[in-house]
Design a protein around this motif. Sequence first.
Motif, mmCIF file in Angstrom:
data_model
loop_
_atom_site.group_PDB
_atom_site.id
_atom_site.type_symbol
_atom_site.label_atom_id
_atom_site.label_comp_id
_atom_site.label_asym_id
_atom_site.label_seq_id
_atom_site.Cartn_x
_atom_site.Cartn_y
_atom_site.Cartn_z
ATOM 1 N N GLY A 150 0.807 -1.214 0.000
ATOM 2 C CA GLY A 150 0.000 0.000 0.000
ATOM 3 C C GLY A 150 0.840 1.263 0.000
ATOM 4 N N GLY A 151 2.162 1.137 0.018
ATOM 5 C CA GLY A 151 3.033 2.297 -0.097
ATOM 6 C C GLY A 151 2.949 3.260 1.066
ATOM 7 N N ALA A 152 3.372 4.499 0.795
ATOM 8 C CA ALA A 152 3.451 5.495 1.858
ATOM 9 C C ALA A 152 2.092 5.857 2.427
ATOM 10 N N SER A 153 1.025 5.723 1.636
ATOM 11 C CA SER A 153 -0.296 6.103 2.148
ATOM 12 C C SER A 153 -0.792 5.122 3.184
ATOM 13 N N GLY A 154 -0.241 3.924 3.178
ATOM 14 C CA GLY A 154 -0.602 2.973 4.218
ATOM 15 C C GLY A 154 -1.509 1.868 3.727
ATOM 16 N N PHE A 155 -1.744 0.959 4.636
ATOM 17 C CA PHE A 155 -2.503 -0.248 4.345
ATOM 18 C C PHE A 155 -3.813 -0.170 5.119
ATOM 19 N N VAL A 156 -4.944 -0.185 4.411
ATOM 20 C CA VAL A 156 -6.228 -0.007 5.108
ATOM 21 C C VAL A 156 -7.014 -1.309 5.165
ATOM 22 N N GLY A 157 -7.950 -1.341 6.097
ATOM 23 C CA GLY A 157 -8.934 -2.419 6.123
ATOM 24 C C GLY A 157 -8.503 -3.695 6.796
ATOM 25 N N ILE A 158 -7.568 -3.623 7.739
ATOM 26 C CA ILE A 158 -7.135 -4.823 8.455
ATOM 27 C C ILE A 158 -8.289 -5.288 9.360
ATOM 28 N N PRO A 159 -8.648 -6.590 9.315
ATOM 29 C CA PRO A 159 -9.808 -7.052 10.084
ATOM 30 C C PRO A 159 -9.487 -7.191 11.571
ATOM 31 N N PRO A 160 -10.525 -7.155 12.420
ATOM 32 C CA PRO A 160 -10.301 -7.385 13.850
ATOM 33 C C PRO A 160 -10.059 -8.870 14.114
ATOM 34 N N LEU A 161 -9.540 -9.174 15.288
ATOM 35 C CA LEU A 161 -9.298 -10.564 15.665
ATOM 36 C C LEU A 161 -10.589 -11.186 16.180
ATOM 37 N N GLU A 162 -10.807 -12.435 15.823
ATOM 38 C CA GLU A 162 -12.013 -13.133 16.281
ATOM 39 C C GLU A 162 -11.664 -14.563 16.644
ATOM 40 N N ILE A 163 -12.321 -15.086 17.684
ATOM 41 C CA ILE A 163 -12.251 -16.524 17.934
ATOM 42 C C ILE A 163 -13.680 -17.020 17.836
ATOM 43 N N GLY A 164 -13.983 -17.748 16.784
ATOM 44 C CA GLY A 164 -15.373 -18.167 16.555
ATOM 45 C C GLY A 164 -16.226 -16.916 16.424
ATOM 46 N N SER A 165 -17.222 -16.768 17.273
ATOM 47 C CA SER A 165 -18.074 -15.591 17.169
ATOM 48 C C SER A 165 -17.614 -14.496 18.133
ATOM 49 N N PHE A 166 -16.566 -14.799 18.896
ATOM 50 C CA PHE A 166 -16.079 -13.820 19.869
ATOM 51 C C PHE A 166 -15.008 -12.953 19.221
ATOM 52 N N ALA A 167 -15.328 -11.665 19.088
ATOM 53 C CA ALA A 167 -14.376 -10.783 18.428
ATOM 54 C C ALA A 167 -13.689 -9.886 19.450
ATOM 55 N N PHE A 168 -12.398 -9.668 19.254
ATOM 56 C CA PHE A 168 -11.682 -8.713 20.115
ATOM 57 C C PHE A 168 -11.899 -7.328 19.543
ATOM 58 N N ASP A 169 -13.162 -6.915 19.500
ATOM 59 C CA ASP A 169 -13.422 -5.656 18.809
ATOM 60 C C ASP A 169 -13.643 -4.485 19.754
ATOM 61 N N THR A 170 -13.820 -4.753 21.044
ATOM 62 C CA THR A 170 -13.905 -3.622 21.957
ATOM 63 C C THR A 170 -12.543 -3.426 22.604
ATOM 64 N N ASP A 171 -12.345 -2.207 23.088
ATOM 65 C CA ASP A 171 -11.051 -1.918 23.676
ATOM 66 C C ASP A 171 -10.800 -2.755 24.908
ATOM 67 N N ARG A 172 -11.868 -3.064 25.654
ATOM 68 C CA ARG A 172 -11.679 -3.830 26.877
ATOM 69 C C ARG A 172 -11.173 -5.239 26.547
ATOM 70 N N ARG A 173 -11.791 -5.854 25.560
ATOM 71 C CA ARG A 173 -11.366 -7.196 25.194
ATOM 72 C C ARG A 173 -9.921 -7.191 24.707
ATOM 73 N N TYR A 174 -9.635 -6.182 23.899
ATOM 74 C CA TYR A 174 -8.282 -6.122 23.368
ATOM 75 C C TYR A 174 -7.271 -5.857 24.469
ATOM 76 N N PHE A 175 -7.691 -5.066 25.436
ATOM 77 C CA PHE A 175 -6.834 -4.795 26.593
ATOM 78 C C PHE A 175 -6.411 -6.106 27.248
ATOM 79 N N PHE A 176 -7.383 -6.983 27.467
ATOM 80 C CA PHE A 176 -7.055 -8.249 28.122
ATOM 81 C C PHE A 176 -6.177 -9.127 27.236
ATOM 82 N N LEU A 177 -6.464 -9.105 25.953
ATOM 83 C CA LEU A 177 -5.627 -9.887 25.041
ATOM 84 C C LEU A 177 -4.168 -9.436 25.120
ATOM 85 N N VAL A 178 -3.976 -8.112 24.963
ATOM 86 C CA VAL A 178 -2.609 -7.582 24.930
ATOM 87 C C VAL A 178 -1.889 -7.837 26.243
#
Lengths: 257, 318, 291, 389
Positions: B136-164
């Motif tokens: 994607g060059g200097a402008s960057g790479f867009v559209g990276i999907p969120p992480l999911e396990i089955g139907s559970f997505a790490f899409d809220t900040d709280r969930r991601y906080f625990f993951l990290v």
Amino acid sequence: MTSNAHLLAIDSISKAFGGVQAIDTVSFALSPESITGLIGPNGAGKTTLFNLVTGIFPPDSGDIRFRGESISGKAVHELVGMGLGRTFQNVELFSSMSVLENVLVGLHTRTSCGIIGSVFRTPRLVKEERRARERALELLDFVGLADLAHQRSSDLPFGWQRLLELARALASKPDLLLLDEPAAGLNMGETDTLGELIESIRKHGITVLLVEHDMALTMKTCDRIVVLDRGKKIAEGPPRTIQSDEAVMAAYLGKPK
Amino acid sequence: MIRTDKHLIACFVFAAAATATGLLVENAYYLQVMIFIGINTLLALSLNMLMGYAGQISLGHAAFYGIGAYTTAILSTTYNISPWLALPAAVFTAMAIAYFVGRPTLRLTGYYLAMGTLGFGIIVNIIFREWRSVTGGASGFVGIPPLEIGSFAFDTDRRYFFLVWGVVLFFFIICRRIIDSRVGRALRAIHDGEHAAAAVGVDTAKMKLKIFVLSAAMASLAGFLYAHQIFFISPGTFSFLASIRIVTMVVIGGMASIWGSLLGASLLTLLPEWLHAFADYEMMIYGLVLMLVMIFLPQGLTRGILDIYENSRKKNDK
Amino acid sequence: MQEFLQYFFSGLTNGAIYGIIALGFSMLYRSTDLINFSHGEFVMIGALSMVTLTMTLKIPVIWAFFIVVFGVGLLGMVFERLAIRTVKRPEPIVLIIITVGASIFLRGAGMLVWGKNAQSMPPFTPHPPLDIAGARLLVQSIWILVIAILIAACLHLFYRRTLTGKAMYACAINKQAAWLVGIPSKMMILLAFGLSTGMGAVAGAIIAPVTMPAYDMGAMLGLKGFCAAMLGGLGSLWGSLLGGFLLGVLEAMGVGFVSSGLKDATAFLLLLLVLYFRPQGIISAASVKRF
Amino acid sequence: MLPKSKMRVIALLTAIATALCLLFAAPVSAEQKKETIKIGGIFSVTGPASFLGDPEKKSMILAIDRINDAGGIDGHMLKAIIYDSEGDPTRAVRNVQRLITRDDVTAIIGPSLTPTSLAVIPVIERSSLPLISCAAGNKITDPIKPWVFKTAQSDIHAVASIYGHMRENGIQNVAIIAVSNAFGESGRDQLIEQAGAFGIDIVARESFGGADKDMTAQLTNIRSAEPDAIVCWGTNPGPAVVAKNAKQLGIDIPLYNSHGVASPRFIDLAGDAAEGILLPTGRLLVAGILPEDDPQKAVLSDYMEAYENRYRETASAFGGYAYDAINLLAEAIKGTGGDKAKIRDNLEKIQGHVGISGEFNFSETDHNGLAPGAFVMVRIKDGTWELVE
């Protein structure tokens, strides 16, 4: 004389730095469980020879065989694995580590735990670690530093640092121990203790090559002495013979015409 | 062993604190700041293993961070592969590159090693920028999907906080175990004296390469976490300056200190937020803080604060 | 052929700039054994104050040049006195972070003093570009070349012929031994900083007319200069200069024959190759050192 | 002692004055009770793109103060909360998050750059509040994202203006030299994409680093490709170096530049070498020489005067992006009481808003709202701008 009879056989090796011939076709051999002293005036090439034997750099010509196997082209750490231990003239301890840890590093070649093993800590490796610690404490006890196992190594007085370095070198379970001026910087009492230690090291079946300035120590502890002068071997024999050797006297005191 | 137990207790306390924070903090902004602290801690820890413990400086560490981020971005977005499959690919890519680059580079020492790693980092960054069809060059790479396990997505900040922070905690334990083992002792021996280490039988070249590869793997994991958190990556994030920032985190926090990595990462993530009020003076103050810490606490904050504490106790005893 | 010559000239101009910055790095390394990562910022200060002195204050170029060089040299000494000598544990990694901190600080200060916009000033002498076999060379480039070589020659003489120069070199080799024979090593380090940053200012002042200086110019210039010093052999004066030219010419050839997008990659790839196969640089001065 | 009658007069006057005060004060205080609407700003105030972020920040403050001085919007006062992204996507995301969750803003203006704008879009879309970006990149509003708008003219229009001018002048073979960052890349992509439509062949493509000091090598390559004209795409100071180097090499074919250098500073930097350079620009730069009947003329001179009076520096087209964004937002906020969804809907309905960058006509399919006419072609002559027909 077959080379198998000797633990270490040095066969007419030479080494030059630029135009200076540091070692000029030197040969000698060490028989097992002997203590050999390597002496000579300043600039005689003792340290160069020492570095050639420990694999720091290769000789220009000639060969060094350890238990009949040529050591040329082998890395320093491989030689340690083969059973060649050494100490340094200026004491090179791992200063940020404790006394015990220094000896534990010495056990590196005798243990096997890798990155993955250290993460999972299998029972076998836990046992190995425990044994290593026991062994390290034994060695510290041998040199008389067991009480200080958890001190920082850089906090020890100089004489004790030498002893620690000795323990560390012994930890790799060497067959041949090379000591580079072990008495340098030690007082009389410490030097005596060192002499006794070298004796008892030999009793454990370890061959010792001692590069030394201190004549008293060399004469007292060594079975044989090799004398170097300006890169050449000028004498070899038991201490008493060396003491009365004219060439040696000349080298140390200046050549009488 | 005693140290390890202590460390386990510390890790436990830390885990409890992190869990409490994760559950109690409501504000998404604070959560996000803490997620970045977590990612930076992982980065700092990875470099600390290499620089703090093994004594090998790297001024190109952001390259591995970027390799992790770009590999997962490309695989999971362009090729629609599940991020969980992209993760091993990202880590493996970084490790393979580290292996081939490390072999010649780690023979260097001192400023030469610094320059070699720096050059590597800059080249990787140029590849991110110029290989446009893929990155994607200097402008960057867009559209990276969120992480999911089955139907559970790490899409809220709280969930991601625990993951990290789960990952960070995991690596705290792993790194501590490595350091307290035969490998760790060998690394510290290399740090204190490479000749002496070789003379007691440590294969220094192999050991350095191993830790370099491990360090690259950790940095690449941090890149993976970063990419799936902000869904957008561009070369600027992985530039030379980013590498310098990681080095700074390690040094300010404290070399050869696992908790130092946490402290350094937190400080360098938060400092710009605090300095925001100073507007145009921000850069000057940031530079000044770096200099002052290094002048007065050259062993980093963790060690420095401990020393001050011990000194004051000694004085009180007298 | 004409293209080739033009790439060469292009590389020569950039190369002289890199070379003169590399000289500053090498000179300091030779005298104090350390790398000043804020060197690029002193170049920036030199360039911007040159613009201010000549354009705003209308001081003649030649006077402005000396004022800038002495001023920045003095600033370098102040920096040494306040931030380097006070360091409790002068280990290289600590000094690296301090100088990186200093570079951020100075960049911030530069932004406050000169604003965020790029500045410009006319060349020292208003000649049209020279035409050599169809390729064009700016007169200012010749100025840069001449001054770069002149400085290297002066430094060479300084180290070889003067007592101070020899003393400075002795300090770098062994501080204690130097102290034993009565060399004031603190004074020498201070002086080395003054000289090195002063040379950074020289670089800044002479490139100001061709580069449109701005507060953020230092980082990249510093990096390339450091790279050049490494290529030529850290600590070697002529090596640094040569390293600079080599870097500049290779970059230009990279643009000409590879791709302009990969220009920097070409330069750094070359650096890696040199490091792998000849780590002491093309002209080596000192053996490769550990921290 | 004063006479009693005088005392009485004074008392009466005081009473009247008090009453009057109360009378006037009442509605004012009632209005102040209305909630303040907070608007966030994210600009690259420092860092390499500060030439964009700095005037944007100042213009945003200016626009908001002017609206507040005029009594706010439906009685709501506006409040600006501005953070610096330093051009760093990570920091931009973090600051957007901060604006949304901690400062609770109603809408956000910025960021200044294409990468930072692209980086914050996922957060904006998740949080559902309007964002008006000030960056040029086409990718920001194409494809359309419900909550994302932008005020800066797209590269598409700039390229179209340049190519249009080339076609009229019979130029066919073109060389491109672009800065190697997002701005240059986006411009280059547009130049390549639209070339076919205008019957233009691209014979050489070169790039340069933002901090490079000499571009003669690239220009030598271009010269050997023998183009009819060169298009340089970048922001100061790179294009000024290109102009100087081109003159130094004796290249005398037309040199076109992008709107990225449309500021008097470019002429200062490039000096003589700027003469004859052609570029597309918003009308701000040429406000003084616009015909009186130009619909933007009044708006432009009003903005320039206000900006220059307040900040003692020349207004730039970049600041105009943020100025337009605030005014568009103000128009959309009317009658919504600060409801984000309604503001978004209103934004999409705005038609015929005359701003600094041009006339905005938003729709469901166009979140930039500008037509190619937002640009005019100018030529640099005698150190100033000249309109080209």
